[in-house]
Design an enzyme around this catalytic site. Structure first.
Site, mmCIF file in Angstrom:
data_model
loop_
_atom_site.group_PDB
_atom_site.id
_atom_site.type_symbol
_atom_site.label_atom_id
_atom_site.label_comp_id
_atom_site.label_asym_id
_atom_site.label_seq_id
_atom_site.Cartn_x
_atom_site.Cartn_y
_atom_site.Cartn_z
ATOM 1 N N CYS A 182 43.438 16.880 13.758
ATOM 2 C CA CYS A 182 44.125 18.181 13.638
ATOM 3 C C CYS A 182 43.330 19.330 14.260
ATOM 4 O O CYS A 182 43.756 20.480 14.220
ATOM 5 C CB CYS A 182 44.374 18.511 12.169
ATOM 6 S SG CYS A 182 45.298 17.249 11.317
ATOM 7 N N GLU A 204 47.778 14.665 17.971
ATOM 8 C CA GLU A 204 47.293 13.360 17.536
ATOM 9 C C GLU A 204 48.485 12.428 17.343
ATOM 10 O O GLU A 204 48.374 11.394 16.699
ATOM 11 C CB GLU A 204 46.438 13.464 16.275
ATOM 12 C CG GLU A 204 47.100 14.086 15.078
ATOM 13 C CD GLU A 204 46.217 14.002 13.842
ATOM 14 O OE1 GLU A 204 45.758 12.905 13.513
ATOM 15 O OE2 GLU A 204 46.001 15.058 13.205
ATOM 16 N N THR A 253 53.395 14.900 2.309
ATOM 17 C CA THR A 253 52.675 15.851 3.171
ATOM 18 C C THR A 253 52.996 15.643 4.655
ATOM 19 O O THR A 253 52.271 16.107 5.519
ATOM 20 C CB THR A 253 51.139 15.763 2.968
ATOM 21 O OG1 THR A 253 50.656 14.543 3.569
ATOM 22 C CG2 THR A 253 50.744 15.774 1.513
ATOM 23 N N HIS A 282 43.303 25.291 8.090
ATOM 24 C CA HIS A 282 44.115 24.116 8.400
ATOM 25 C C HIS A 282 44.796 23.728 7.089
ATOM 26 O O HIS A 282 44.145 23.679 6.041
ATOM 27 C CB HIS A 282 43.230 22.971 8.921
ATOM 28 C CG HIS A 282 43.962 21.661 8.932
ATOM 29 N ND1 HIS A 282 45.148 21.507 9.601
ATOM 30 C CD2 HIS A 282 43.712 20.475 8.323
ATOM 31 C CE1 HIS A 282 45.590 20.272 9.422
ATOM 32 N NE2 HIS A 282 44.733 19.626 8.637
#
Ligand code: CAA
Length: 390
Positions: free
Chosen positions: A111, A79, A152, A233
């Site tokens: 994702c 992405e 993050t 994930h």
């Protein structure tokens, strides 16, 4: 026919930012990042490292000349595309010297798309058992300076060679997917960082997990006790930890709960030190689990939860193959420790640097640390990659 992961490789940015340094610069309690998000440090990629160089470096560690002669499909899930038209997998195909009669495509759904790529690879091999498919999950997660998502971020790539009779894990035919149209995280073509409804996105992640898991249990009469481990994930490990607690139910025996929790801790070891690598994040958690768990054995079933904002989620399972450990890296930590620690100011300069194109579309770059490959220049709007001298 048994089809699955025969080899798995990994590459990440060669610079690293300590969460304690970032917390200090942002006047935040470091515990918010290290305990609240469960992140210790994140990988930073310079302008000369992108989804192509990361994917090529991840592949370089696992592919033999024979693999390169036999691979007939290269799928790159991402992405953080570098081009709206040309697939990044074409550059990787060329850099690695894969034989020409191969299909190369790029796949997108936040994702999630590496999971769809695995399913496509499996379908292809079931029709052509001799085929070898290279599935790449490559991303640079960039939210912006001082944004809620800043701690993050991350950069990295996972490369998986998918074959019949795999040496690491069989992909079971038990996928349950779910699509829901939500605006939790998206990136229109005109911005380099995403729009994020942060807390809403975490709720979507957890609710997608809960409802997909309920459907999976119903369709396959499954229970959490069937699984030796569950991989998630991982946008940041704390959210995956909340996910684990959603699927451990009141009927789960205490010993099994402890086993799943230990496996979870093994599965987040790399994530804690790399950050979010979007498409590769779930598969980095698998790699971390396989390389750090002392408890897993051949035949064990591993649950996989894939989530891509927007949103698509999927649960499926893997079955470990006898001898799987022989295919893994025994000292991945040394590779992670080898990254160069940078200050917050260096990170702000390196991570957000944009190419300065002249009128003809040329740009040159300073030399930065990268993996085996680097973006050398842009010439007339064309990205020129090179293999680094060893
Ligand atoms: N000590 C210990 N813990 C602390 C603390 C302190 N001093 N201060 C705060 N915390 C804890 C909070 O209690 C919270 O933990 P709980 O959720 O368990 O209560 C945690 O730290 C996070 O704090 P906040 O709730 O205040 O939230 P934040 O400002 O850190 O933002 C976020 C969190 C919105 C998720 C932000 O990180 C973000 O926008 N991230 C990007 C989006 C994202 O990752 N979404 C995940 C789902 S979407 C997806 O999965 C796709 C993808 O990869 C992007």
């Amino acid at each position: 026919m048994k089809i699955g992961i025969d080899k798995i490789g990994f590459a990440t940015g060669r610079y690293v930012l300590e969460m304690t340094d970032l917390a200090k610069a942002r006047q935040t309690d470091p515990d918010k990042f290290t305990k609240g998000l469960m992140l210790d440090r994140i990988s930073i990629a310079p302008i000369t490292e992108d989804i192509v160089t990361l994917a090529a470096s991840a592949s370089e560690t696992i592919l033999t000349d024979e693999d390169k002669e036999k691979i007939d499909m290269v799928i790159l899930a991402t992405e953080s595309s570098i081009d709206q038209s040309k697939a990044a997998s074409i550059y990787v195909h060329q850099l690695l010297g894969i034989q020409p009669f191969a299909r190369s495509v790029e796949m997108k759904e936040a994702c999630y798309s590496a999971t769809a790529a695995l399913d496509y690879a499996r379908a292809h091999i079931s029709l052509h058992p001799q085929a070898r498919v290279l599935v790449l999950a490559s991303d640079i997660a960039k939210y912006g300076i001082d944004s809620a998502g800043e701690p993050t971020q991350g950069a990295g790539s996972i490369a998986m060679l998918i074959t019949a009779d795999p040496a690491i894990a069989i992909i079971n035919d038990d996928n349950v997917a779910q699509t829901r149209d939500v605006m939790d995280f998206w990136r229109p073509n005109y911005t380099s960082t995403p729009y994020v409804n942060g807390i809403f996105s975490t709720k979507q992640y957890l609710d997608s997990l809960k409802t997909t898991w309920a459907e999976y249990q119903k369709r396959y009469n499954a229970s959490i006790s069937d699984f030796a481990a569950f991989c998630f994930h991982i946008p940041f490990p704390k959210l995956a930890f909340k996910g684990l607690n959603k699927i451990i139910d009141k009927n789960t025996a205490i010993e099994h709960k402890d086993k799943l929790t230990q496996a979870f801790n093994d599965s987040i070891a790399y994530s804690r030190q790399v950050g979010n690598i979007y498409t590769g994040s779930l598969y980095m958690s698998l790699l971390s689990l396989l390389e750090n768990s002392q408890a897993l054995t051949a035949g064990d079933k591993i649950g996989m939860f894939s989530y891509g904002s927007g949103a698509v989620s999927e649960i499926f399972s893997l079955q470990l193959v006898e001898g799987y450990k022989d295919r893994l890296d025994t000292n991945r930590q040394a590779y992670l420790d080898f990254r160069q620690v940078i200050s917050v100011t260096e990170y702000e300069n390196i991570f957000y640097q944009e190419a300065e194109l002249d009128r003809e579309g040329n740009a040159t770059f300073e030399t930065y640390l990268t993996g085996d490959y680097a973006l050398r220049t842009i010439q007339e709007h064309q990205r020129i990659y090179e293999k680094n001298d060893k």
